[in-house]
Design a protein around this motif. Structure first.
Motif, PDB file in Angstrom:
ATOM      1  N   LYS A  25       0.825  -1.191   0.000  1.00  0.00           N
ATOM      2  CA  LYS A  25       0.000   0.000   0.000  1.00  0.00           C
ATOM      3  C   LYS A  25       0.868   1.254   0.000  1.00  0.00           C
ATOM      4  CE  LYS A  25      -3.664   2.174   2.724  1.00  0.00           C
ATOM      5  NZ  LYS A  25      -4.509   2.051   3.911  1.00  0.00           N
ATOM      6  N   LEU A  26       0.530   2.194  -0.845  1.00  0.00           N
ATOM      7  CA  LEU A  26       1.206   3.490  -0.932  1.00  0.00           C
ATOM      8  C   LEU A  26       2.709   3.338  -1.170  1.00  0.00           C
ATOM      9  CD1 LEU A  26      -0.602   5.489   1.887  1.00  0.00           C
ATOM     10  CD2 LEU A  26      -1.023   5.586  -0.544  1.00  0.00           C
ATOM     11  N   THR A  27       3.058   2.510  -2.118  1.00  0.00           N
ATOM     12  CA  THR A  27       4.460   2.342  -2.469  1.00  0.00           C
ATOM     13  C   THR A  27       4.952   3.588  -3.200  1.00  0.00           C
ATOM     14  OG1 THR A  27       4.186  -0.032  -2.615  1.00  0.00           O
ATOM     15  CG2 THR A  27       6.087   0.905  -3.720  1.00  0.00           C
ATOM     16  N   VAL A  28       6.107   4.090  -2.803  1.00  0.00           N
ATOM     17  CA  VAL A  28       6.686   5.297  -3.393  1.00  0.00           C
ATOM     18  C   VAL A  28       7.858   4.887  -4.278  1.00  0.00           C
ATOM     19  CG1 VAL A  28       7.769   7.529  -2.926  1.00  0.00           C
ATOM     20  CG2 VAL A  28       5.975   6.671  -1.411  1.00  0.00           C
ATOM     21  N   PHE A  29       7.855   5.384  -5.506  1.00  0.00           N
ATOM     22  CA  PHE A  29       8.960   5.095  -6.409  1.00  0.00           C
ATOM     23  C   PHE A  29      10.099   6.076  -6.143  1.00  0.00           C
ATOM     24  CE2 PHE A  29      11.042   5.903 -10.566  1.00  0.00           C
ATOM     25  CZ  PHE A  29      11.622   4.649 -10.724  1.00  0.00           C
ATOM     26  N   ASP A  30      11.258   5.543  -5.880  1.00  0.00           N
ATOM     27  CA  ASP A  30      12.431   6.369  -5.561  1.00  0.00           C
ATOM     28  C   ASP A  30      13.068   6.843  -6.872  1.00  0.00           C
ATOM     29  OD1 ASP A  30      14.485   7.685  -4.369  1.00  0.00           O
ATOM     30  OD2 ASP A  30      15.440   5.917  -3.490  1.00  0.00           O
ATOM     31  N   TRP A  31      12.588   7.961  -7.379  1.00  0.00           N
ATOM     32  CA  TRP A  31      13.116   8.478  -8.648  1.00  0.00           C
ATOM     33  C   TRP A  31      14.435   9.233  -8.460  1.00  0.00           C
ATOM     34  CZ3 TRP A  31      13.319  13.869  -8.870  1.00  0.00           C
ATOM     35  CH2 TRP A  31      12.587  14.545  -7.886  1.00  0.00           C
ATOM     36  N   LEU A  32      14.887   9.368  -7.214  1.00  0.00           N
ATOM     37  CA  LEU A  32      16.184  10.011  -6.952  1.00  0.00           C
ATOM     38  C   LEU A  32      17.288   8.990  -6.699  1.00  0.00           C
ATOM     39  CD1 LEU A  32      15.071  12.880  -4.533  1.00  0.00           C
ATOM     40  CD2 LEU A  32      15.632  13.087  -6.955  1.00  0.00           C
ATOM     41  N   SER A  33      16.990   7.708  -6.868  1.00  0.00           N
ATOM     42  CA  SER A  33      17.985   6.693  -6.520  1.00  0.00           C
ATOM     43  C   SER A  33      19.191   6.724  -7.451  1.00  0.00           C
ATOM     44  CB  SER A  33      17.337   5.309  -6.552  1.00  0.00           C
ATOM     45  OG  SER A  33      16.810   5.043  -7.847  1.00  0.00           O
ATOM     46  N   ASN A  34      19.011   7.071  -8.705  1.00  0.00           N
ATOM     47  CA  ASN A  34      20.111   7.081  -9.671  1.00  0.00           C
ATOM     48  C   ASN A  34      20.763   8.458  -9.822  1.00  0.00           C
ATOM     49  OD1 ASN A  34      19.636   4.370 -10.261  1.00  0.00           O
ATOM     50  ND2 ASN A  34      18.124   4.885 -11.840  1.00  0.00           N
ATOM     51  N   MET A  35      20.399   9.382  -8.951  1.00  0.00           N
ATOM     52  CA  MET A  35      20.941  10.742  -9.044  1.00  0.00           C
ATOM     53  C   MET A  35      21.883  10.982  -7.862  1.00  0.00           C
ATOM     54  SD  MET A  35      17.465  12.779 -10.148  1.00  0.00           S
ATOM     55  CE  MET A  35      18.329  14.343 -10.293  1.00  0.00           C
ATOM     56  N   SER A  36      22.960  11.641  -8.159  1.00  0.00           N
ATOM     57  CA  SER A  36      23.942  11.943  -7.106  1.00  0.00           C
ATOM     58  C   SER A  36      23.605  13.280  -6.466  1.00  0.00           C
ATOM     59  CB  SER A  36      25.354  11.986  -7.699  1.00  0.00           C
ATOM     60  OG  SER A  36      25.426  12.972  -8.719  1.00  0.00           O
ATOM     61  N   LEU A  37      23.925  13.400  -5.188  1.00  0.00           N
ATOM     62  CA  LEU A  37      23.649  14.638  -4.460  1.00  0.00           C
ATOM     63  C   LEU A  37      24.636  15.728  -4.855  1.00  0.00           C
ATOM     64  CD1 LEU A  37      22.976  13.156  -0.906  1.00  0.00           C
ATOM     65  CD2 LEU A  37      21.282  14.010  -2.540  1.00  0.00           C
ATOM     66  N   PRO A  38      24.251  16.975  -4.709  1.00  0.00           N
ATOM     67  CA  PRO A  38      25.200  18.069  -4.976  1.00  0.00           C
ATOM     68  C   PRO A  38      26.390  18.011  -4.026  1.00  0.00           C
ATOM     69  CG  PRO A  38      22.950  18.892  -4.887  1.00  0.00           C
ATOM     70  CD  PRO A  38      22.909  17.476  -4.413  1.00  0.00           C
ATOM     71  N   ALA A  39      27.425  18.715  -4.393  1.00  0.00           N
ATOM     72  CA  ALA A  39      28.655  18.709  -3.581  1.00  0.00           C
ATOM     73  C   ALA A  39      28.392  19.337  -2.213  1.00  0.00           C
ATOM     74  CB  ALA A  39      29.757  19.468  -4.302  1.00  0.00           C
TER      75      ALA A  39
END
Length: 434
Positions: free
Chosen positions: A30-44
């Motif tokens: 229920k209410l599964t959230v897709f992690d669309w930031l998983s393949n993105m790197s954080l800023p410095a």
């Protein structure tokens, strides 16, 4: 987002993972959230958010802090902090999206106040956890039998083991207050573990159990709905629904949550409509409202003396009559404000692509085919008699082939056959003297 074992098997039948929502991709929950930031790197120079969302049985989710800076991803089984001992759950979200989820659920963003994640679950932790989950159905049946034997007016709808199998949580529903002190003592002696009782509402019970609604889809409360707002019968009245409890009630026994979905649209549309208890003053007498159509903006009125005849009026015309009545004047009749609607029959608005079958085609009795059968039998009997008559005439086939002869020629042949034939022994013509 389903695991590979959820695909269809031979013959198109679904396999079913039978993991009850414990697949690695976390797509059966229920209410599964897709992690669309998983393949993105954080800023410095940006520190990643150390909050983690962990899911337990029946979609129960909590937030934890990753103090050990473990490398976690969605689907990992972890051992988390509990009141006594530890619990086992599945990671459903990590990173910056956890911060967004905490804001949405109005949780404090101070992760230091959150319980901690101890470690990734070992094989021993997983074995104990799965063994405890396998015993839940049998324990639920036994607990219901004990509650019935004690005469308690309650329903134990579901149970949940803690990850280390040291505590059992019993979820129950009851209409009245229940004294379950004796029940807790007997359950603790029977199952040899700590007992915790949690009362849930009927809507929460339906959300945990799940099911299919009257619309043919899975229940909203078990898929996406988390905010259970109160539903009153006035919502059905505004939408002009029949107050039938069998149709308005859901599987929880309460009014359906979907009655609130379109209520705001109906309320906005009803602002232009006058109240149904307003009487229109005419020279023929007062007229009362009998029916309203919100979508078409129509109202039907009838005179008090002649309640069988209804007059269809638009909302604008009804408001005009009410404005005249407020000035102290009366209108002559309602027929003056009725507008004739001309329907263009040449233009086909709707065509039945399925077929022109009537819904009442089975209501009409079937016609008997006895007459048709008798006429067919008579015609079949006549045909061989005609063939026999034709064979007795001794007609010869023509040299032109098997072409059918016209009816006129047949009549001539019949006439010739009916004439008397001369005798071969008798001489024809007059006798001559020798």
């Amino acid at each position: 987002m389903g695991c590979t074992s959820c695909a269809s098997g031979a013959g198109g039948q679904p396999k079913g993972c039978k993991n009850n929502g414990t697949c690695g991709t976390d797509g059966c929950n229920k209410l599964t959230v897709f992690d669309w930031l998983s393949n993105m790197s954080l800023p410095a120079n940006m520190i990643p958010f150390n909050g983690v969302e962990v899911r337990f049985k029946n979609g129960r989710k909590h937030f934890y802090i990753n103090k050990e800076n473990l490398t976690l991803s969605i689907g990992d089984i972890v051992a988390t902090e509990a009141e006594s001992g530890h619990d086992v759950g599945i990671v459903t979200l990590t990173g910056e999206l956890v911060r967004v989820q905490m804001k949405k659920k109005k949780e404090r963003l101070d992760t230091e106040l959150l319980p901690a994640i101890y470690r990734k679950a070992t094989q021993k932790d997983v074995d104990i956890w799965q063994a405890a989950r396998d015993k839940e159905d049998d324990i639920q049946k036994k607990s219901r039998q004990i509650a019935i034997r004690l005469g308690l007016k309650m329903k134990i709808s579901d149970i949940e083991f803690q990850g280390d199998a040291s505590k059992v949580i019993f979820y129950y529903t009851a209409e009245e207050r229940v004294d379950f002190r004796e029940l807790i003592k007997e359950l603790a002696r029977t199952f040899n573990s700590r007992i915790e009782m949690k009362q849930v509402g009927f809507r929460q019970e339906a959300a945990r159990l799940g099911g299919i609604g009257s619309c043919g889809r899975e229940l909203c409360c078990s898929t996406w709905l988390t905010d259970f707002r109160s539903v009153s019968t006035s919502a059905a009245r505004y939408q002009q629904l029949s107050l039938n409890p069998q149709k308005l009630a859901g599987q929880c026994g309460k009014l359906k949550c979907c009655l609130n979905y379109e209520l705001d649209t109906y309320l906005d549309a009803l602002q232009e409509f006058p109240k149904t208890d307003v009487k229109l003053q005419t020279d023929k007498g007062p007229a009362v409202c009998q029916k309203t159509d919100i979508f078409k903006g129509l109202m039907w009125f009838s005179y008090l003396k002649d309640g069988m005849n209804w007059h269809e009026l638009k909302v604008s015309k009804v408001n005009e009559i009410i404005a005249i009545n407020k000035k102290g004047d009366k209108v002559a009749t309602l027929e003056e404000f009725k507008e004739e609607v001309f329907v263009n029959l040449e233009k086909e608005i709707y065509s039945n692509v399925v077929g022109q079958d009537s819904l009442t085609r089975f209501d009409q009795p079937k016609r008997s085919n006895k007459k048709r059968r008798n006429s067919n039998n008579k015609s079949r009997k006549r045909q061989p008699e005609k063939a026999d008559k034709g064979a007795g005439t001794g007609s010869k086939s023509t040299a032109t082939g098997n072409k059918p002869t016209p009816r006129s020629s047949n009549k001539k042949r019949r006439n010739n056959n009916n004439k008397p034939r001369p005798n071969n022994n008798q001489k024809q013509g007059p006798k001559k003297d020798a």
